[in-house]
Each structure stands twice: as C-alpha cells, then as structure tokens.
Design a protein around this motif. Structure first.
Motif, PDB file in Angstrom:
ATOM      1  N   ILE A 119     -50.013 -45.304 -63.860  1.00  0.00           N
ATOM      2  CA  ILE A 119     -48.800 -44.671 -63.330  1.00  0.00           C
ATOM      3  C   ILE A 119     -47.584 -45.547 -63.642  1.00  0.00           C
ATOM      4  O   ILE A 119     -46.546 -45.058 -64.066  1.00  0.00           O
ATOM      5  CB  ILE A 119     -48.943 -44.394 -61.818  1.00  0.00           C
ATOM      6  N   GLU A 120     -47.745 -46.850 -63.454  1.00  0.00           N
ATOM      7  CA  GLU A 120     -46.658 -47.785 -63.784  1.00  0.00           C
ATOM      8  C   GLU A 120     -46.261 -47.680 -65.254  1.00  0.00           C
ATOM      9  O   GLU A 120     -45.094 -47.845 -65.611  1.00  0.00           O
ATOM     10  CB  GLU A 120     -47.111 -49.215 -63.458  1.00  0.00           C
ATOM     11  N   LEU A 121     -47.227 -47.377 -66.109  1.00  0.00           N
ATOM     12  CA  LEU A 121     -46.976 -47.237 -67.547  1.00  0.00           C
ATOM     13  C   LEU A 121     -46.412 -45.857 -67.912  1.00  0.00           C
ATOM     14  O   LEU A 121     -46.183 -45.575 -69.086  1.00  0.00           O
ATOM     15  CB  LEU A 121     -48.259 -47.501 -68.340  1.00  0.00           C
ATOM     16  N   GLY A 122     -46.220 -45.008 -66.888  1.00  0.00           N
ATOM     17  CA  GLY A 122     -45.592 -43.709 -67.115  1.00  0.00           C
ATOM     18  C   GLY A 122     -46.536 -42.530 -67.248  1.00  0.00           C
ATOM     19  O   GLY A 122     -46.094 -41.422 -67.564  1.00  0.00           O
ATOM     20  N   MET A 123     -47.806 -42.734 -67.010  1.00  0.00           N
ATOM     21  CA  MET A 123     -48.754 -41.623 -67.108  1.00  0.00           C
ATOM     22  C   MET A 123     -48.793 -40.850 -65.799  1.00  0.00           C
ATOM     23  O   MET A 123     -48.786 -41.443 -64.723  1.00  0.00           O
ATOM     24  CB  MET A 123     -50.157 -42.125 -67.441  1.00  0.00           C
ATOM     25  N   LYS A 124     -48.850 -39.545 -65.906  1.00  0.00           N
ATOM     26  CA  LYS A 124     -48.979 -38.693 -64.728  1.00  0.00           C
ATOM     27  C   LYS A 124     -50.457 -38.404 -64.517  1.00  0.00           C
ATOM     28  O   LYS A 124     -51.122 -37.834 -65.386  1.00  0.00           O
ATOM     29  CB  LYS A 124     -48.226 -37.373 -64.918  1.00  0.00           C
ATOM     30  N   LEU A 125     -50.989 -38.827 -63.375  1.00  0.00           N
ATOM     31  CA  LEU A 125     -52.389 -38.579 -63.058  1.00  0.00           C
ATOM     32  C   LEU A 125     -52.489 -37.383 -62.123  1.00  0.00           C
ATOM     33  O   LEU A 125     -51.914 -37.386 -61.036  1.00  0.00           O
ATOM     34  CB  LEU A 125     -53.026 -39.814 -62.414  1.00  0.00           C
TER      35      LEU A 125
END
Length: 161
Positions: free
Chosen positions: A141-147
């Motif tokens: 999430i910190e890296l910008g991925m939407k889980l």
C-alpha cells in the motif's frame, strides 16, 4: 531389494536443495514470531538446522504452493514471490502471490500447518501469519498498490512427512 520411499525423497530433496539466498544481514518477515534467539543463531551460522522430515514437509509445502499458483489463470497473476523491503530497518520479506482483482490486487500468503493447530483457527488465521501478511500489505500500500483483498491459505502438513 527393499526401497524406503522417505529416504529416496530425502535424497532427491538434498540433490535439488539450493543454498538459502535470503539476505543474511537482514531480518526477515517470516522470522516474526519465531524464537529470536534461534533467529540470531541461524544468522550467525550457515547451518540449515532442518532434519530430513522437516525438509520433506517444506518440499510438500512448495508443491502445494506451486499447485495453488497453477490453478490461477496466468493473466490474473500479477506477481509471484514478490519481495518487499524496509531498508531503514534492515527488514525484508517475500509474499507468495499477488493477483489482479478489479481495479487493484489480492494478496495471498500460502502456509503449511499441522492440522492439530487448526482448532484454534476456526474463525481466523494464526495471529503471527496475519501479522506477516499485514506487513506485506502495508508495504505494498505504501508503494501505491490498491489491495482489494488479503488472504492466508492453509494446508495440513502432517501426512506429508
């Protein structure tokens, strides 16, 4: 001629065994919840510490992981064994599977567990495994991925030794 299958399996695993390529100078997410003294000792020595029975169980776990991944259509797989790191903490980890799901991703952690431990996990995953997968999720999430989902999947290991 007598054949002992467990010995043949152990020999094959030993022949296939690859040296542990994990970074020796980093703390690994999978070490969370383990005996910290044991983790320290393992980091100081290049000793596997696993007997043949444990190596057969690990191999069965890897076969299970490969089977699960093989059931996922290739166009749905985003990443396999993706590594995440917290360089400032000298902390690294590898999640098992990240699939495409809607406008985001679903994170999977695949675990082998003795079925006797399932009795306390009827409603939820093992707290240490949840912590492990949540660490992976927080970094993604910190890296910008939407889980869109997070799952811990188990298989029973006691019949594979």
């Amino acid at each position: 001629m007598s054949v002992h299958i467990a010995d043949l399996i152990s020999q094959k695993i030993a022949a296939e065994r690859v040296t542990d390529t994990r970074k020796k100078d980093a703390f690994h997410v999978t070490d969370v919840g383990k005996c910290l003294r044991g983790v320290y000792i393992k980091r100081q020595q290049d000793v596997s510490g696993f007997d043949d029975r444990q190596l057969r169980i690990f191999k069965a776990g890897k076969i299970f992981e490969d089977f699960v991944v093989s059931t996922v259509p290739p166009d749905v797989i985003a990443f396999l064994q993706g590594e995440v790191a917290w360089p400032e903490l000298n902390f690294v980890g590898s999640y098992d599977l990240l699939t495409k799901e809607g406008d985001g991703y679903h994170l999977y952690e695949l675990k082998s567990q003795n079925s006797q431990s399932f009795h306390y996990m009827l409603d939820d995953a093992n707290p240490l495994h949840k912590e492990q997968v949540m660490l992976y999720a927080s970094k993604l999430i910190e890296l910008g991925m939407k889980l869109n989902g997070i799952s811990v999947c188990y298989r029973s290991e006691e019949h594979t030794s």
